[in-house]
Design an enzyme around this catalytic site. Structure first.
Site, PDB file in Angstrom:
ATOM      1  N   ARG A  77      54.341 147.814  53.747  1.00 43.30           N
ATOM      2  CA  ARG A  77      55.774 148.127  53.714  1.00 43.30           C
ATOM      3  C   ARG A  77      55.952 149.621  53.948  1.00 43.30           C
ATOM      4  O   ARG A  77      55.430 150.441  53.198  1.00 43.30           O
ATOM      5  CB  ARG A  77      56.360 147.714  52.357  1.00 43.30           C
ATOM      6  CG  ARG A  77      57.796 148.085  52.203  1.00 43.30           C
ATOM      7  CD  ARG A  77      58.455 147.534  50.940  1.00 43.30           C
ATOM      8  NE  ARG A  77      59.790 148.080  50.905  1.00 43.30           N
ATOM      9  CZ  ARG A  77      60.254 148.911  49.968  1.00 43.30           C
ATOM     10  NH1 ARG A  77      59.525 149.217  48.924  1.00 43.30           N
ATOM     11  NH2 ARG A  77      61.469 149.410  50.062  1.00 43.30           N
ATOM     12  N   HIS A 121      65.074 154.636  53.363  1.00 44.10           N
ATOM     13  CA  HIS A 121      64.451 155.066  52.106  1.00 44.10           C
ATOM     14  C   HIS A 121      64.876 156.521  51.877  1.00 44.10           C
ATOM     15  O   HIS A 121      64.060 157.433  51.834  1.00 44.10           O
ATOM     16  CB  HIS A 121      62.933 154.886  52.178  1.00 44.10           C
ATOM     17  CG  HIS A 121      62.255 154.784  50.840  1.00 44.10           C
ATOM     18  ND1 HIS A 121      61.464 153.723  50.471  1.00 44.10           N
ATOM     19  CD2 HIS A 121      62.250 155.622  49.780  1.00 44.10           C
ATOM     20  CE1 HIS A 121      60.998 153.917  49.247  1.00 44.10           C
ATOM     21  NE2 HIS A 121      61.464 155.066  48.806  1.00 44.10           N
ATOM     22  N   GLU A 166      66.431 150.704  47.056  1.00 48.98           N
ATOM     23  CA  GLU A 166      66.939 151.195  45.776  1.00 48.98           C
ATOM     24  C   GLU A 166      68.273 151.928  45.888  1.00 48.98           C
ATOM     25  O   GLU A 166      68.346 153.156  45.690  1.00 48.98           O
ATOM     26  CB  GLU A 166      65.904 152.109  45.106  1.00 48.98           C
ATOM     27  CG  GLU A 166      64.577 151.427  44.855  1.00 48.98           C
ATOM     28  CD  GLU A 166      63.610 152.264  44.029  1.00 48.98           C
ATOM     29  OE1 GLU A 166      63.918 153.423  43.720  1.00 48.98           O
ATOM     30  OE2 GLU A 166      62.536 151.753  43.683  1.00 48.98           O
ATOM     31  N   ASN A 286      61.656 146.278  43.165  1.00 48.42           N
ATOM     32  CA  ASN A 286      60.782 147.375  42.758  1.00 48.42           C
ATOM     33  C   ASN A 286      60.825 147.435  41.234  1.00 48.42           C
ATOM     34  O   ASN A 286      61.904 147.527  40.638  1.00 48.42           O
ATOM     35  CB  ASN A 286      61.275 148.706  43.335  1.00 48.42           C
ATOM     36  CG  ASN A 286      61.214 148.740  44.863  1.00 48.42           C
ATOM     37  OD1 ASN A 286      60.699 147.821  45.503  1.00 48.42           O
ATOM     38  ND2 ASN A 286      61.735 149.810  45.451  1.00 48.42           N
ATOM     39  N   TYR A 288      59.006 149.233  37.743  1.00 49.52           N
ATOM     40  CA  TYR A 288      58.090 150.209  37.162  1.00 49.52           C
ATOM     41  C   TYR A 288      58.024 150.179  35.640  1.00 49.52           C
ATOM     42  O   TYR A 288      56.985 150.453  35.061  1.00 49.52           O
ATOM     43  CB  TYR A 288      58.480 151.633  37.601  1.00 49.52           C
ATOM     44  CG  TYR A 288      58.180 151.886  39.068  1.00 49.52           C
ATOM     45  CD1 TYR A 288      56.909 152.278  39.460  1.00 49.52           C
ATOM     46  CD2 TYR A 288      59.146 151.690  40.041  1.00 49.52           C
ATOM     47  CE1 TYR A 288      56.601 152.486  40.792  1.00 49.52           C
ATOM     48  CE2 TYR A 288      58.846 151.896  41.392  1.00 49.52           C
ATOM     49  CZ  TYR A 288      57.574 152.291  41.758  1.00 49.52           C
ATOM     50  OH  TYR A 288      57.273 152.483  43.073  1.00 49.52           O
ATOM     51  N   GLU A 361      57.544 147.162  45.145  1.00 46.09           N
ATOM     52  CA  GLU A 361      56.931 148.403  44.664  1.00 46.09           C
ATOM     53  C   GLU A 361      56.542 148.183  43.214  1.00 46.09           C
ATOM     54  O   GLU A 361      57.338 147.659  42.429  1.00 46.09           O
ATOM     55  CB  GLU A 361      57.905 149.597  44.689  1.00 46.09           C
ATOM     56  CG  GLU A 361      58.128 150.199  46.038  1.00 46.09           C
ATOM     57  CD  GLU A 361      59.059 151.423  45.991  1.00 46.09           C
ATOM     58  OE1 GLU A 361      59.108 152.119  44.953  1.00 46.09           O
ATOM     59  OE2 GLU A 361      59.740 151.646  46.995  1.00 46.09           O
TER      60      GLU A 361
HETATM   61  C1  FCB Z   1      60.654 154.474  43.586  1.00 41.32           C
HETATM   62  C2  FCB Z   1      60.827 154.957  45.012  1.00 41.32           C
HETATM   63  C3  FCB Z   1      59.549 155.445  45.651  1.00 41.32           C
HETATM   64  C4  FCB Z   1      58.718 156.227  44.673  1.00 41.32           C
HETATM   65  C5  FCB Z   1      58.503 155.449  43.421  1.00 41.32           C
HETATM   66  C6  FCB Z   1      57.608 156.124  42.421  1.00 41.32           C
HETATM   67  O1  FCB Z   1      61.853 154.600  42.900  1.00 41.32           O
HETATM   68  O2  FCB Z   1      61.357 153.926  45.809  1.00 41.32           O
HETATM   69  O3  FCB Z   1      59.898 156.183  46.786  1.00 41.32           O
HETATM   70  O4  FCB Z   1      59.292 157.451  44.443  1.00 41.32           O
HETATM   71  O5  FCB Z   1      59.741 155.180  42.816  1.00 41.32           O
END
Ligand code: FCB
Length: 459
Positions: A77, A121, A166, A286, A288, A361
């Site tokens: 990607r 992006h 995002e 995405n 985290y 992500e």
């Molecule tokens: C996300 C972004 C990516 C990177 C990661 C850590 O929010 O899409 O570009 O910065 O975090």
């Protein structure tokens, strides 16, 4: 290993984005983006670092594709830099910019890697920001034209397309907190930007047919810190997750969020929500971290206050604090909670119309050290393994999860943090540009190999 058993055809990927890796910012006719302007302003990026060279992927893409092939990735990607292919953000197309992506895609295909292309992006052409940026409706229409022209050039070889990466970050970090480009602190503009990014997504979906198209959101698991904090959790969930999910998948903004914002929504025109909710083929998620939130003392009184210019991304909800839930954190200070990924995916299944999902992500920054040609990043391996297990659990629960993309393939420019935060599977020496697969890369390659070995063969 416990992460074997993914279904045949599962996309095993890694992700990057143009500004974070390409460099070559003034080569071959590329125009300036808001990130070029922003990084040139003192105090905006740690250490004054810029994307001028980044990790020189523009020149080293062949070597980088070879690294992906060595890892056994089945998908990659990446994003297209809008100012590279349309330097002014409208009008003239730059054929040399498009050629770069044609060469990259051809190289991927030659190595049996499926290109997943994200159109935006965060690197808006500067002339469009000069004309008002995302708070201005016209930007969405410019984006649809750009989507169309990239599609014309690449649809013969790219089958999976994503629109906006995002939109929460682009709108709220870009226009409310100002932590990201263009660095404006205008809460009302941030809400307008969010709407126009959603509109841009919908218009682009229409421009990209008949290709397979998805939208891309960054979702968080969100918990109240105490029994008294449920309303705080609702508000943050509304701004972070539902403002985008409900718009894209249900065609309406959540009424409670609109109530919290308490502002004139004249910029939402008749018919916009139908465009925004144009059916998509998949949702790119995405993920985290988890947010644990609490209402600050005295905050409740201002619960329905109109947005103020506080420099917080949480427009209208500034009196909420993020306390953390006591879990270990990454080098970004982000809490590690793989259970939150399962929670987010389960929620999508339970609360939204059925749609194929992809984790587009997921990853972690740690303070890696390169010694003797190795990076022993055990914490990253543990992070990835726990999140892959969550993916496998999700699939076991019947959730239609079709792929996983580690963030990121290589260490790169981490926005306002500059080069100090390393997310890569592959270590990059920013001085020499030498690439060294970390232990996590070798581990991921082995997971991919074992899963592929369990797939039925074609014959
Ligand atoms: C996300 C972004 C990516 C990177 C990661 C850590 O929010 O899409 O570009 O910065 O975090």
């Amino acid at each position: 290993m416990t992460t074997i058993g993914f279904p045949p055809g599962f996309a095993w990927g890694a992700a990057t984005s143009a500004f974070q890796i390409e460099g070559a910012v003034s080569e071959d006719g590329r125009g300036p983006s808001i990130w070029d302007t922003f990084t040139a302003r003192p105090g905006r990026v740690v250490g004054g670092e810029t994307g001028e060279v980044a990790i020189d992927h523009y020149h080293r893409y062949r070597d980088d594709v070879k690294i992906m092939a060595d890892l056994g990735l089945s998908a990659y990607r990446f994003s297209v830099s809008w100012p590279r292919v349309q330097p002014a953000g409208s009008g003239r197309v730059n054929p040399e910019g498009l050629d770069f992506y044609k060469r990259l895609v051809d190289e991927l295909l030659e190595h049996g890697i499926d290109p997943w292309l994200t159109l935006y992006h965060w690197d808006l052409p500067q002339p469009l920001e000069d004309a008002g940026g995302w708070p201005v409706r016209d930007t969405a229409y410019r984006f649809a034209e750009y989507a169309h022209l990239v599609h014309e050039a690449l649809a013969d070889r790219v089958h999976t397309w994503a629109t906006v990466n995002e939109p929460w970050c682009a709108a709220f970090l870009g226009y409310a907190s100002g932590e990201h480009a263009p660095g404006r602190r205008e809460p009302v503009s941030a809400i307008r930007a969010a709407h126009h990014l959603n509109l841009a997504h919908g218009l682009a979906v229409q421009a990209l047919r008949p290709s397979r198209v998805g939208g891309c959101v960054n979702l968080y698991a969100i918990s109240p810190a105490t029994e008294d904090d449920h309303d705080a959790a609702r508000r943050i969930d509304g701004l972070q997750n539902r403002l985008f999910l409900d718009a894209l998948l249900k065609g309406a903004y959540p009424p409670d969020v609109l109530r919290d914002l308490d502002m004139d929504l004249g910029f939402v025109h008749d018919g916009d929500m139908e465009i925004i909710s144009t059916p998509i083929d998949l949702l790119l998620v995405n993920y985290y971290s988890r947010f644990t939130v609490s209402q600050q003392p005295g905050g409740a009184a201002s619960a329905s206050a109109a947005p103020t210019d506080s420099g917080s991304p949480w427009v209208g909800s500034e009196h909420i604090s993020f306390s953390g839930g006591g879990r270990p954190v990454t080098a970004m200070g982000w809490e590690i909670d793989a259970g939150g990924l399962l929670e987010v995916l389960t929620r999508l299944r339970d609360e939204y119309p059925a749609i194929p999902l992809v984790v587009s992500e997921n990853g972690a920054a740690f303070d890696d050290t390169l010694t003797g040609g190795r990076v022993h990043d055990a914490e990253r391996i543990a992070y990835l393994e726990d999140h892959l297990k969550a993916c496998l659990d999700a699939i076991g629960h019947g959730i239609p999860l079709e792929g996983y993309f580690a963030w990121s393939l290589m260490d790169n420019f981490e926005w306002a943090w500059g080069y100090g935060k390393r997310f890569g599977l592959v270590h990059v020496d920013f001085g020499t540009q030498a690439r060294t697969p970390k232990d996590s890369a070798l581990w991921y390659a082995e997971i991919i190999r074992q899963n592929k070995a369990h797939e039925p063969t074609d014959s």
